[in-house]
Design an enzyme around this catalytic site. Structure first.
Site, PDB file in Angstrom:
ATOM      1  CG  ASP A  25     -19.128  37.048  49.760  1.00  0.00           C
ATOM      2  OD1 ASP A  25     -18.889  36.074  49.021  1.00  0.00           O
ATOM      3  OD2 ASP A  25     -19.236  38.218  49.327  1.00  0.00           O
ATOM      4  CE  LYS A  86     -17.582  31.340  44.963  1.00  0.00           C
ATOM      5  NZ  LYS A  86     -18.196  32.622  45.388  1.00  0.00           N
ATOM      6  CD  GLU A 190     -21.737  33.886  45.761  1.00  0.00           C
ATOM      7  OE1 GLU A 190     -21.789  34.433  44.639  1.00  0.00           O
ATOM      8  OE2 GLU A 190     -20.792  33.157  46.111  1.00  0.00           O
ATOM      9  CG  ASP A 212     -22.406  38.861  42.469  1.00  0.00           C
ATOM     10  OD1 ASP A 212     -21.386  39.566  42.296  1.00  0.00           O
ATOM     11  OD2 ASP A 212     -22.467  37.988  43.347  1.00  0.00           O
TER      12      ASP A 212
HETATM   13  P1  ADP Z   1     -15.792  38.303  44.139  1.00  0.00           P
HETATM   14  O1  ADP Z   1     -17.251  38.211  44.363  1.00  0.00           O
HETATM   15  O2  ADP Z   1     -15.346  37.694  42.855  1.00  0.00           O
HETATM   16  O3  ADP Z   1     -14.962  37.866  45.287  1.00  0.00           O
HETATM   17  P2  ADP Z   1     -15.791  41.187  44.593  1.00  0.00           P
HETATM   18  O4  ADP Z   1     -17.232  41.420  44.663  1.00  0.00           O
HETATM   19  O5  ADP Z   1     -14.998  41.390  45.818  1.00  0.00           O
HETATM   20  O6  ADP Z   1     -15.427  39.830  43.892  1.00  0.00           O
HETATM   21  O7  ADP Z   1     -15.237  42.137  43.449  1.00  0.00           O
HETATM   22  C1  ADP Z   1     -13.898  42.246  43.151  1.00  0.00           C
HETATM   23  C2  ADP Z   1     -13.751  43.084  41.907  1.00  0.00           C
HETATM   24  O8  ADP Z   1     -14.286  44.393  42.164  1.00  0.00           O
HETATM   25  C3  ADP Z   1     -12.328  43.264  41.477  1.00  0.00           C
HETATM   26  O9  ADP Z   1     -12.213  43.028  40.089  1.00  0.00           O
HETATM   27  C4  ADP Z   1     -12.069  44.728  41.794  1.00  0.00           C
HETATM   28  O10 ADP Z   1     -11.122  45.300  40.915  1.00  0.00           O
HETATM   29  C5  ADP Z   1     -13.445  45.323  41.588  1.00  0.00           C
HETATM   30  N1  ADP Z   1     -13.566  46.619  42.249  1.00  0.00           N
HETATM   31  C6  ADP Z   1     -13.391  46.906  43.557  1.00  0.00           C
HETATM   32  N2  ADP Z   1     -13.518  48.230  43.765  1.00  0.00           N
HETATM   33  C7  ADP Z   1     -13.784  48.777  42.558  1.00  0.00           C
HETATM   34  C8  ADP Z   1     -14.012  50.111  42.098  1.00  0.00           C
HETATM   35  N3  ADP Z   1     -13.955  51.153  42.926  1.00  0.00           N
HETATM   36  N4  ADP Z   1     -14.257  50.299  40.767  1.00  0.00           N
HETATM   37  C9  ADP Z   1     -14.277  49.255  39.926  1.00  0.00           C
HETATM   38  N5  ADP Z   1     -14.066  47.991  40.291  1.00  0.00           N
HETATM   39  C10 ADP Z   1     -13.820  47.753  41.588  1.00  0.00           C
HETATM   40 MG    MG Z   2     -18.980  37.933  45.286  1.00  0.00          MG
END
Ligand code: ADP
Ligand code: MG
Length: 653
Positions: A25, A86, A190, A212
């Protein structure tokens, strides 16, 4: 609809020979790698036990750092710390705003079409930065799985991309993998990966939504599961909405609190604009947000220069701050449902993906909107990588009995330019992929031996309102009369969403093709606005289209007449006949670019009427000359294809 099986013949191998493949991912904020061991898919941790690799690359004095190691530099060395790369994958210079407030690194002013970011290690492209992230994930897989260091034992990877990623963005992702020394088995959408992780492919048939919300992007996908096949009915979202925006709202709140309570606004305000302080406040905001997923309130403390600041943020305040943003996601959900022609009530499952779906107000509002339970049991950060690993395992042939079929859609129609600057759509938007479609075209002028093929993407009628993807030429086919050549243009979109266009002149067999690799891509908001425009302008476009067609027809009639007159006007026409034809020709000539389509039509009609006898005479004399020494059968095809002309000839007898 014919479905194409995903497992390619060459890639299957005997079952007992277990091959190792990974799912990746490659996220905007975080990236993960997962693999299937003993039939179970799991994400792989780094040596410190963390599964998420922050998608951050730092170009340091002592070399390149990736992930947590790079995150440490985002405050102290923001200019060389690349986040959210990205967003720039497969993009051109036109797509990046050099001074984007969200990023604290800068783009180099270059003449190349690919934007490059200035770093102390030179100017780097998005593909190069992404390759660093992929290299780190590959290394992690090799180490945790105890493979030899070359990584050769790794058969390949399934890498996930957003469903709306266009050709250029998908191609850029593949290029990054290549640069990182990873064999890409397949790019996988995804949302489809998330659905696979929940085993929905083996569950009940029905329509599911994948919600998502990541760090910087929001994607909603509506999938239909039918006999183990996922069909993406529609995709939507907002490429500039995610957890970062939540952080930004909270940061704004923090700044406002500072103004009110501390009276040090001038200091903070000035300093906030320094990249380092901006990052610092954003980081604190993010930490507070993440804590609030598991507790009712949080104390935020910030030290900016010599100022210490502290305040309490509770869930109710967070809800007020974030509600407008969550509402935006629900609006996109509504649009995606409309595109898919699905009622909310018909959604059987809602899969929650992305770290930001941990925020309670998001879960509450989404559950409320769909009116059903949400699937949240798999860690929302890991669900996409897990599904990708399951798919990779199937692709390398570890489960030959498994017939997982995956279907996606193309987000915008694909077509080619025809005379008058018009677009002829060959594949319509939301058509499932892989897909191949062909359409026949013909020449416009007598003696034409080449044809320019211009490939376009979009919903509008005029070339100028659509996006140009590629141009190529088909050259060297034998000269024929206008309309006699048969040029078959084929569009083929493979399972990764990459487009190949080929053209073949059927009479001579001459061929040309182009792999469409545009230099930059479209964001989903652009896709959305192109769609919106096409709806808004549908009526104007249709009117304009029929006017253009009439104008093209006028020019064609004039050119055909001029060439006929030059050949045999004097031998077949009397002086008075010719004068009459020329006078009527002049009327059409003057009106050929008129904006009144009916006037042009009338002038064409009059000219055709005046020329009727002449046309009949030409037809007879041509047939006579051409048939000398041939049997009528040699002409059977041409004559029947030309039935309109034949009828005319018969009438005038
Ligand atoms: P991406 O798909 O863009 O790489 P992710 O799915 O890894 O992103 O999500 C990252 C986001 O999730 C960040 O903005 C992070 O702050 C948020 N995040 C992670 N843990 C928590 C949580 N416990 N509560 C709220 N937001 C969260
Ligand atoms: Mg993602």
């Amino acid at each position: 609809m014919a479905l194409i099986q995903i497992a390619e013949p060459g890639e299957s191998t005997t079952a007992h020979q277990h091959r190792l493949a990974v799912g990746i991912d490659l996220g905007t904020t975080n990236s993960l790698v997962a693999t299937v061991r003993s039939g179970v898919a799991n994400t792989l941790p780094c040596s410190e036990g963390s599964h998420l690799l922050p998608s951050i690359v730092h170009y340091g004095e002592d070399g390149v750092h990736v992930g947590k190691a790079a995150l440490r530099y985002s405050v102290s060395d923001p200019l060389n710390t690349i986040i959210s790369i990205k967003r720039f994958m497969g993009r051109g210079l036109e797509d990046v705003s050099i001074e984007d407030a969200h990023y604290s690194y800068v783009f180099a002013q270059t003449t190349s079409v690919v934007p490059r970011i200035k770093t102390r290690s030179g100017n780097v492209s998005a593909v190069e930065v992404s390759a660093e992230i992929l290299k780190t994930l590959k290394k992690r897989a090799v180490e945790t799985l105890g493979l030899d260091n070359s990584g050769d034992e790794l058969s390949g990877a399934v890498i996930t991309v957003p469903a709306y990623f266009d050709d250029a963005q998908r191609q850029a992702t593949k290029d990054a993998a290549k640069l990182a020394g990873i064999k890409v088995l397949r790019l996988l959408n995804e949302p489809t990966a998330a659905a696979v992780a929940y085993g929905l492919d083996t569950g009940n048939e029905g329509v599911i939504a994948v919600f998502d919300l990541g760090g910087g992007t929001f994607d909603i996908s509506i999938l239909r599961l039918n006999k183990g096949v996922f069909e993406v009915l529609s995709t939507g979202g907002d490429s500039a909405l995610g957890g970062d925006d939540f952080d930004y709202e909270i940061a704004q709140w923090i700044i406002k609190q500072g103004i009110i309570k501390q009276g040090i606004i001038t200091d903070i305000k000035d300093q906030i604009h320094s990249p380092a302080n901006k990052r610092l406040i954003m980081q604190q905001a993010r930490a507070a947000k993440e804590t609030l997923a598991g507790s009712d309130s949080v104390i935020i403390e910030i030290d900016v220069e010599e100022h210490h600041w502290q305040a309490e943020l509770d869930r109710a305040t967070l809800k007020t701050l974030l509600t407008p943003l969550v509402k935006k996601t629900l609006m996109a959900c509504r649009r995606a449902l409309r595109d898919a022609e699905i009622d909310k009530q018909d959604i059987a499952e809602v899969v929650m993906v992305g770290g930001s779906t941990r925020t309670l107000v998001v879960q509450e509002m989404v559950a409320d909107f769909f009116g059903c339970e949400l699937l949240t049991s798999i860690d929302p950060d890991k669900v996409v990588a897990t599904g990708a690993a399951l798919q990779a395992d199937v692709l390398v042939g570890n489960k030959p009995e498994n017939e997982m079929l995956l279907l996606d859609v193309i987000p915008l129609s694909l077509g080619i330019e025809t005379m008058g600057g018009l677009v002829e759509k060959v594949i319509h938007r939301n058509t499932g992929i892989p897909v191949a479609k062909a359409q026949d075209f013909t020449t416009y002028k007598d003696g034409q031996t080449a044809m320019a093929i211009h490939v376009l993407q979009g919903e509008r009628e005029l070339v100028s309102d659509n996006r140009s993807l590629a141009r190529f030429e088909l050259r060297g086919f034998p000269p024929q009369v206008a309309g006699a050549a048969r040029i078959r243009v084929s569009f083929q979109v493979d399972a990764d969403g990459l487009l190949i266009v080929s053209a073949r002149e059927e009479n001579s067999g001459i061929e040309a093709r182009v792999d469409v690799k545009p230099s930059y891509g479209l964001s989903d908001t652009e896709v959305e606005s192109m769609l919106r425009e096409s709806i808004e302008h549908a009526e104007d476009d249709m009117l304009l289209r029929s006017l253009r067609e009439q104008q093209v027809e006028a020019t064609r009639v004039l050119e055909a007449l001029d060439s006929a007159l030059a050949t045999d006007g004097d031998s077949l026409l009397s002086v008075s006949e010719k004068t009459e034809i020329l006078a009527t020709r002049q009327i059409l000539f003057d009106l050929r670019s008129d904006s009144d389509k009916n006037k042009i039509k009338k002038a064409i009609k009059s000219l055709e009427t005046v020329c009727e006898d002449y046309v009949a005479r030409r037809m007879n004399s041509n047939i006579k000359t051409a048939m000398q020494g041939h049997s009528i059968n040699d002409y059977a095809g041409d004559l029947s294809a030309n039935s309109a002309a034949k009828e005319q000839a018969e009438e005038s007898k």
